[in-house]
Enzyme design. Structure first.
Site, short mmCIF file in Angstrom:
data_model
loop_
_atom_site.label_atom_id
_atom_site.label_comp_id
_atom_site.label_asym_id
_atom_site.label_seq_id
_atom_site.Cartn_x
_atom_site.Cartn_y
_atom_site.Cartn_z
N CYS A 82 9.57 -23.41 -16.67
CA CYS A 82 10.14 -23.89 -15.41
C CYS A 82 11.32 -22.99 -15.03
CB CYS A 82 10.60 -25.34 -15.52
SG CYS A 82 11.96 -25.57 -16.67
N ASP A 493 2.65 -4.80 10.94
CA ASP A 493 2.13 -3.44 10.94
C ASP A 493 1.19 -3.32 12.14
OD1 ASP A 493 1.33 -0.83 9.88
OD2 ASP A 493 -0.55 -1.82 9.39
N ASP A 686 -1.86 -4.57 6.23
CA ASP A 686 -3.18 -4.50 5.60
C ASP A 686 -3.38 -3.27 4.73
OD1 ASP A 686 -3.26 -2.58 7.68
OD2 ASP A 686 -5.44 -2.75 7.79
N ASP A 690 1.88 -0.62 3.25
CA ASP A 690 2.65 -1.82 3.57
C ASP A 690 3.08 -2.57 2.31
OD1 ASP A 690 2.16 -1.44 6.36
OD2 ASP A 690 0.19 -2.35 6.12
#
Length: 799
Positions: A82, A493, A686, A690
């Site tokens: 955690c 983009d 994409d 990027d």
């Protein structure tokens, strides 16, 4: 602990520098007994009972303009369950003299550490982490395959425990709710619950013990306490029922509560681990872009296949059609077109001739060439992109889970309330004070069971992610789903995100006779990607061409039926002094304003037509961007394309803020700049180019048909190319976060009301004392209400 620490200092050039630094250290009360060794390059300080002396010293050294030899490394951390585990590991390393700074990221399971090797070794840091119940992988050979092996093994164990816990929990629920009065059913419940609690749920008790040793509490503490008390109390009632019967009280067992709680929490842990499972796959795929072997040209001109690590700057390498370029370099002979979309993000392959630069990881197309290696290994552009992605992924602050934070306060509070309830009943409850006090204590602990707390977030996340999938949106982790609500800036983009990402023939102008067959015939002989855009549209009827030639940097030429043809750019037309009619010039200007790439066709010295090639804007782009702006979200566009194209696209879709000719590094820096202004940034792209910006963004979105790297780095993926899915994803985030808050509110209201009643606060008023069995039913009801509220997400519209 060492009594003194010797810190090498870089940049001390004489007595003046030494005196200035010593004056600064002497004035700092936290720095113990500072002095400079006779070599004039080493500061010695007293270590003292804490690490404060060291931390103040290294801070002073840097603030005075000096430095020290340190290493910055990222180590995998094991056994964290955690967010508070990450805090524990970080605080442990921060208190080790020699560690300058540390940031533990629970999301990717790594610790970014800066340390001074002469003061602290990797093994000593590993030992420090192990002392608090975790582990640090510090050996280079273990940070790859060994880390994956350990994490896979842990996941498979968790999966196996979850499945078996559910298998045992189902009959527990059925028997506990519908057949609780049958003879011997309590013994069956005990047999079924024991393996769930102590075998499949063992990790919660181990985790709680670790936290207890360091005077902390987390979700493990809450689970272990409630299930342990319920189990032990039930076992006591099962083995010694006469203790209660002799006092006129019917004993009950709560084995089913203990077992079901464990099963539910294990399901939540499994979902969390699955969401984090692909953290490092993006880096691995980026590394996979570089080929393992290359063709090197020896000094005597012979070809030899060598491993990539055997390539050095100055080596001459051969690249054949379809191969990936292994390192950065400069072409010395031959020519081809190279797909650099993974670097630039633009769909049009780039022509490479003598003197042109080529980059590692890019794909050669049909031609072949030789080039001289200039940058190899960690110096290539691909290596820099890999580093940017890795740094961005590791720079995020550790996720602070709301439930774990509250549990740190909630658990001690519940224990205190339970004990107070017992004490009050013991002293003021009369003859039945001890009995009622013990029942009140157990009832408080049972009703404070964290089932509703444990379900509040994961059930909403599960329904939200399912709703997203139904709408073509894949969400990889709950963190991004929660962060989406806060997004106030979206960076897009251009190529493949706003546009379709494929060059296509937009328009063609013939002022007189049409020459489509001739143009198609010429382009069919070309290797250029723009030629494909033409031949995909024009008729597939081709003429015979004589004297065909590919003109580098210009276009094509050939002879058809005795006539001379040129097809290419304006430079080719001017070079061959062809005549361009006014009507063609006018149309070409119009095409240029639309940011088309132009292909002219001339016949016997006169241009007969012009074609405009474009990367079409997606039909949904304008609507999606308008929706985002109406929601008060600022929209930005970044592209590696030229200014004219960027301006035209931005104007068409309604974007006011845009940048052209940008590099992958600029995209990441641009996101950082927006974040420094206090904006919560979503990045949609994409391409591999990027990936660094996607990793840096608060919310990362990969568009359909994007590269595998972008899809791996991004925490959200849009299956279709529909940009309207972006505002839908952000709206879904708002709905989900609202549901989580509602769930937590009702879970805590239930506890705020239920715990005092369980403690007997109503007894003086109307004689009501809550039975532990009713407390268990109330706990179950709270869970049902949370799940039901989460299911309401399915009915909410996203458009």
């Amino acid at each position: 602990m060492k009594k003194e620490l010797e810190i090498p200092v870089l940049g001390l050039k004489g007595r003046k520098d030494t005196d200035r630094l010593m004056h600064r250290l002497s004035e700092d009360k936290e720095v113990l007994d500072p002095r400079v060794e006779s070599d004039g390059k080493t500061v010695v300080i007293g270590n003292g009972p804490t690490v404060d002396s060291f931390q103040h010293t290294v801070k002073a050294i840097r603030e005075e303009g000096f430095d020290f030899p340190s290493e910055k490394e990222r180590f995998p951390v094991l056994n964290m369950s955690c967010a508070s585990c990450a805090v524990s590991v970080q605080s442990t390393l921060e208190n080790v003299p020699g560690v300058v700074s540390v940031a533990v990221n629970y999301a990717n399971g790594k610790a970014a550490v800066e340390y001074i090797p002469s003061l602290i070794s990797r093994e000593e840091m590993k030992s420090a982490v192990q002392s608090v119940g975790y582990d640090l992988l510090v050996e280079d050979d273990k940070q790859g395959d060994e880390e994956d092996r350990i994490r896979r093994k842990k996941y498979e164990t968790l999966k196996r425990h979850t499945i078996w816990a559910v298998v045992f929990a189902v009959p527990l629920i059925v028997l506990g709710m519908f057949f609780m009065h049958l003879p011997g059913v309590d013994w069956v419940l005990w047999i079924l619950s024991t393996p769930v609690v102590f075998v499949f749920g063992r990790q919660f008790f181990v985790g709680a013990w670790k936290q207890l040793k360091h005077r902390k509490a987390n979700m493990d503490t809450l689970v272990a306490l409630s299930t342990g008390i319920a189990y032990l109390f039930s076992l006591f009632n099962l083995l010694y029922p006469q203790f209660w019967l002799s006092r006129g009280i019917t004993p009950h067992v709560y084995f089913e509560a203990a077992g079901v709680i464990i099963a539910f929490i294990l399901i939540g842990r499994l979902l969390e681990d699955r969401a984090k499972g692909n953290t490092s796959s993006a880096i691995k795929k980026l590394i996979g872009l570089q080929p393992d072997t290359v063709t090197r040209i020896s000094e005597n001109g012979e070809q030899e296949i060598v491993a990539i690590h055997e390539v050095f700057p100055g080596d001459v390498l051969l690249v054949k059609p379809g191969e990936r370029i292994p390192v950065d370099g400069k072409v010395i002979s031959g020519s081809s077109y190279v797909d650099e979309s993974m670097i630039s993000g633009e769909p049009v392959a780039v022509e490479k001739g003598e003197g042109a630069e080529v980059f590692a990881g890019t794909i050669n197309q049909k031609g072949s060439f030789r080039f001289e290696a200039k940058k190899v290994g960690g110096d290539t552009m691909l290596a820099h992109i890999i580093k940017m992605v890795d740094d961005a992924q590791g720079s995020r602050a550790p996720v602070q889970n709301l439930v774990d934070k509250i549990a740190g306060i909630f658990v001690p509070a519940v224990i205190i309330i339970a004990v107070i309830s017992f004490i009050v009943w013991y002293f003021f409850g009369g003859a039945e004070g001890t009995t009622h006090g013990l029942l009140a204590l157990v009832t408080v602990l049972v009703i404070a069971c964290p089932c509703a707390l444990g379900l509040a977030t994961p059930t909403a996340i599960m329904v939200g992610i399912g709703k997203a999938a139904e709408n073509g949106i894949l969400i990889k982790d709950a963190e991004s789903l929660e962060r989406g609500k806060k997004v106030n800036a979206v960076v897009l983009d251009k190529t493949g995100t706003i546009t379709e990402g494929n060059p296509s023939l937009a328009e063609i102008f013939w002022p007189g006779e049409q020459y489509e067959t001739e143009l198609a015939s010429l382009e069919n002989r070309s290797e250029h990607p723009l030629a494909t855009a033409v031949t995909n549209v024009l008729p597939k009827q081709y003429c015979e061409i004589d004297n065909f030639e590919n003109v580098p940097g210009g276009g094509l030429k050939g002879t058809i039926d005795g006539k001379s043809y040129f097809a290419g750019n304006l430079k080719l037309m001017h070079k061959n002094k062809v005549t361009i009619p006014v009507s063609i010039e006018t149309k070409a200007k119009e095409f240029s304003e639309k940011a088309y790439t132009l292909i002219y066709l001339s016949v016997d010295g006169e241009v007969k037509g012009v074609a405009g090639i474009t990367d079409k804007i997606k039909e949904t782009a304008k609507e999606a961007i308008s929706t985002l702006r109406k929601e008060g979200i600022e929209v930005y566009m970044l592209t590696g394309d030229h200014e004219a194209t960027a301006a035209a696209v931005a104007k068409e879709v309604g974007i006011d803020h845009w940048q052209s000719n940008v590099s992958p590094g600029f995209k990441q820096d641009f996101v950082k700049q927006l974040q420094s202004q206090g904006k919560v940034v979503a990045m949609a792209g994409d391409g591999i180019n990027d990936s660094a910006a996607l990793a840096q963004a608060d919310v990362s979105i990969a568009m359909g048909k994007g590269s595998d790297i972008a899809l791996d780095v991004a925490r959200m993926a849009i299956i279709s190319p529909d940009l309207r899915k972006i505002p839908q994803a952000l709206k879904l985030s708002k709905n989900t976060v609202a549901t989580i808050k509602q769930n937590l509110f009702w879970a805590f209201i239930y506890n705020v009301i239920g715990i005092p009643i369980a403690g007997g606060v109503l007894y003086p008023v109307n004689g009501f004392l809550l039975n532990p069995m009713i407390a268990g039913a109330a706990m179950a009801l709270s869970s049902v209400s949370v799940v039901t509220n989460s299911l309401r997400l399915k009915t909410k519209r996203l458009d």
